[in-house]
Design a protein around this motif. Sequence first.
Motif: not given
Length: 62
Positions: A9-15
């Motif tokens: 989820a955090l990775a998707l937010v950064l993307v």
Amino acid sequence: MSFDSILSALALVLVIEGILPFVSPGGWRRGFSQLMQLRDGQLRFFGLCSILAGLLMLWVGS
């Protein structure tokens, strides 16, 4: 919820957060400049709306 889910989820937010500055840096800069002119109460309201929208999406998705 596992640690892998949180990390994903955090990775998707950064993307998602990186898309606008990558695609339109000038537009992102103008938008950020306008955000800097808002009062604290207005920023808190938008932050609260973001939190509630995210919680609603989590609730509907589960």
